[in-house]
Design an enzyme around this catalytic site. Structure first.
Site, PDB file in Angstrom:
ATOM      1  N   SER A  29       0.810  -1.224   0.000  1.00 36.44           N
ATOM      2  CA  SER A  29       0.000   0.000   0.000  1.00 36.44           C
ATOM      3  C   SER A  29       0.838   1.267   0.000  1.00 36.44           C
ATOM      4  CB  SER A  29      -0.935   0.006   1.219  1.00 36.44           C
ATOM      5  OG  SER A  29      -0.206  -0.190   2.418  1.00 36.44           O
ATOM      6  N   HIS A 255      -0.397   6.181   6.249  1.00 39.51           N
ATOM      7  CA  HIS A 255       0.081   5.943   4.883  1.00 39.51           C
ATOM      8  C   HIS A 255       0.501   7.266   4.240  1.00 39.51           C
ATOM      9  CE1 HIS A 255      -1.689   1.930   5.206  1.00 39.51           C
ATOM     10  NE2 HIS A 255      -0.990   1.634   4.122  1.00 39.51           N
TER      11      HIS A 255
END
Length: 277
Positions: A29, A255
């Site tokens: 990711s 993230h």
């Protein structure tokens, strides 16, 4: 072949552009860019963005072919095995590698040690002792062992890339810095004071392992961590390269955001240029 819009981007030396005929992006990711606009591709559950660092690099280098098979949640095993995700299955990422591939970027290893889940667990533990180190007490040296156990898996990935794409320049891309120096910013980012340096040390150890494996297997390491203090999860929204547990820009928690992806793309493009200059 993925066609991407042309945007104004920094110039890249002509020899770097000429050297990239086919670019394949592999990874998890931190490569795919979950929830960063615009999400595209199949399966939808991989959560790839048209503004992740591979896409930005591809716009700069203009390769003859660009294939991004990165997928959120991927670990080293998903290089050679199908990965089940929401609304479909991502084929083995190595399926994208061919003998005429000239550039491969790979960002992998974080899910093998379970880093995002560790941070989430530590966030919950922080409410039991926000000025202590409850997460360090929970995990101790076990995370060092997880990193050590992941090293041979990364080695296998790099050997597999070389076998399938023997002419390719291979770049191992590290992880952007998530946490600041010092005590952090509890409760904005709910990690206990003593756990911030502990978790930052785990991330640094993970990146060090990736750099070592790259060196041992003829790949180049791209350091995404350097310079990240002040652009971490505790930074102001306008300064962040990564998002906290409650994002302040369109991106998944814990993230990279679009700015962080551009930073990594700068470093990848510089590595490509350095290799051909």
């Amino acid at each position: 072949l993925i066609l991407l819009p042309l945007l104004a981007v920094p110039a890249v030396p002509a020899q770097a552009e000429d050297a990239v005929a086919r670019y394949v992006a592999l990874g998890d990711s931190f490569t795919a860019g979950p929830l960063i606009p615009v999400q595209y591709g199949t399966p939808l559950g991989c959560l790839r963005s048209t503004n992740n660092y591979p896409a930005v690099v591809a716009r700069r280098l203009g390769p003859g072919a660009f294939v991004d098979v990165s997928c959120s949640g991927a670990d080293t095993g998903d290089m050679t095995s199908p990965q089940d995700v929401t609304l479909g299955t991502n084929p083995p990422q190595f399926n994208a590698l061919t003998a005429d591939t000239t550039l491969v970027t790979v960002g992998i290893g974080g899910n093998d040690i379970g880093y995002t889940g560790i941070v989430q667990t530590c966030a919950e533990l922080s409410f039991t002792n926000p000025f202590g180190a409850p997460c360090k007490a929970r995990f101790g040296s076990r995370l060092d062992q997880r990193i050590a156990d992941t090293a041979p898996k990364v080695a296998t990935v790099l050997e597999g890339i070389r076998q399938r794409a023997p002419q390719a320049q291979v770049l191992v891309v590290g992880y952007l810095r998530l946490l600041p120096s010092g005590r952090g910013c509890w409760p904005v980012v709910p990690l206990a004071w003593g756990d911030v340096p502990f978790l930052d040390g785990v991330e640094r150890s993970l990146n060090d392992m990736l750099a070592d494996e790259a060196q041992q297997h003829g790949a180049r390491f791209v350091d995404a961590y350097a310079g990240g203090d002040g652009h971490d999860m505790c930074a102001l929204p306008t300064q962040k390269w990564v998002e906290g547990l409650i994002p302040t820009s369109p991106a998944a928690p814990i993230h990279p955001n679009a700015t962080g992806m551009r930073v990594v793309a700068d470093r990848v493009a510089a590595a490509v240029s350095a290799a051909v200059s």
